[in-house]
Design a protein around this motif. Structure first.
Motif, short mmCIF file in Angstrom:
data_model
loop_
_atom_site.label_atom_id
_atom_site.label_comp_id
_atom_site.label_asym_id
_atom_site.label_seq_id
_atom_site.Cartn_x
_atom_site.Cartn_y
_atom_site.Cartn_z
N GLU A 66 41.24 25.28 43.23
CA GLU A 66 42.05 26.46 42.95
C GLU A 66 41.22 27.56 42.29
O GLU A 66 41.34 28.74 42.63
CB GLU A 66 43.22 26.10 42.04
CG GLU A 66 44.25 25.22 42.72
CD GLU A 66 45.26 24.62 41.75
OE1 GLU A 66 45.24 24.96 40.53
OE2 GLU A 66 46.07 23.79 42.20
N GLN A 67 40.34 27.17 41.34
CA GLN A 67 39.49 28.15 40.66
C GLN A 67 38.58 28.86 41.67
O GLN A 67 38.39 30.07 41.59
CB GLN A 67 38.64 27.47 39.59
CG GLN A 67 39.42 27.05 38.37
CD GLN A 67 38.58 26.21 37.41
OE1 GLN A 67 37.53 25.69 37.77
NE2 GLN A 67 39.06 26.08 36.19
N ARG A 114 39.11 29.26 44.90
CA ARG A 114 39.93 30.15 45.74
C ARG A 114 40.26 31.44 45.00
O ARG A 114 40.14 32.52 45.53
CB ARG A 114 41.22 29.44 46.14
CG ARG A 114 41.06 28.39 47.20
CD ARG A 114 41.26 29.00 48.58
NE ARG A 114 41.03 28.05 49.63
CZ ARG A 114 42.01 27.56 50.40
NH1 ARG A 114 43.26 27.88 50.20
NH2 ARG A 114 41.70 26.73 51.38
N GLU A 115 40.70 31.30 43.76
CA GLU A 115 41.08 32.48 42.97
C GLU A 115 39.86 33.36 42.72
O GLU A 115 39.95 34.59 42.81
CB GLU A 115 41.72 32.05 41.65
CG GLU A 115 43.08 31.43 41.83
CD GLU A 115 43.63 30.81 40.55
OE1 GLU A 115 43.02 31.01 39.48
OE2 GLU A 115 44.67 30.14 40.63
N SER A 116 38.74 32.77 42.43
CA SER A 116 37.52 33.52 42.17
C SER A 116 37.08 34.28 43.43
O SER A 116 36.73 35.45 43.35
CB SER A 116 36.42 32.56 41.73
OG SER A 116 35.18 33.24 41.64
N PHE A 118 38.94 35.25 45.94
CA PHE A 118 39.89 36.32 46.25
C PHE A 118 39.72 37.49 45.29
O PHE A 118 39.81 38.65 45.68
CB PHE A 118 41.34 35.81 46.21
CG PHE A 118 41.73 35.13 47.48
CD1 PHE A 118 41.90 35.85 48.66
CD2 PHE A 118 41.92 33.77 47.52
CE1 PHE A 118 42.25 35.23 49.84
CE2 PHE A 118 42.28 33.12 48.69
CZ PHE A 118 42.45 33.86 49.85
N SER A 119 39.49 37.22 44.01
CA SER A 119 39.34 38.32 43.05
C SER A 119 38.03 39.08 43.29
O SER A 119 37.96 40.28 43.08
CB SER A 119 39.42 37.81 41.63
OG SER A 119 38.33 36.97 41.33
#
Length: 133
Positions: free
Chosen positions: A121-122, A124-126, A128-129
């Motif tokens: 998850e980290q 993926r979020e990283s 995308f950001s």
């Protein structure tokens, strides 16, 4: 171009094989002698401090697809942290396949699903950001 070819990095994966082969070649010739004369097997007990846990032939190689930085970090950790720790504990003839096997068994046996999912998850979020999405 490597994105189109799922086997493009197979050569890189196979580069680790020579590290394993020399120890197994000697071990293989010893086990070949014991296969011819099974009674010798009981004469020569295995030493867990010097003998590998399983032969190269018993291993199944599978490619791992990860980012270059992750692979570099993993290789460093494996060679400079784990191998050094095992060496300090007195183990000899340490081969990559045994360390990788122990690592995979640890992930499964210690039930690290939540931790792995968190890292997934980290990432993926990283990603995308960073891309601004």
């Amino acid at each position: 171009m490597a994105e189109d070819d799922p086997f493009a990095d197979l050569g890189e994966t196979l580069e680790d094989e020579p590290d394993d082969e020399p120890q197994d070649t000697d071990e293989g010739s010893e086990s070949g002698a014991t296969e011819e004369t099974p009674s010798q097997e009981s004469v020569e007990p295995r030493d867990p401090m010097t003998d590998t846990a399983f032969s190269y032939e018993a291993a199944k190689q599978r490619p791992f697809y990860a980012r270059q930085a992750t692979i570099e970090d993993f290789d460093s950790w494996l060679k400079y942290e784990l191998e050094r720790e095992l060496n300090q504990q007195g183990y000899q003839n340490i081969v990559v396949r045994e360390m990788t096997d122990a690592l995979l068994r640890t992930v499964v046996e210690e039930d690290l699903v939540e931790e792995v999912a968190k890292r997934f998850e980290q990432a993926r979020e990283s990603d995308f950001s960073e891309s601004g999405e």
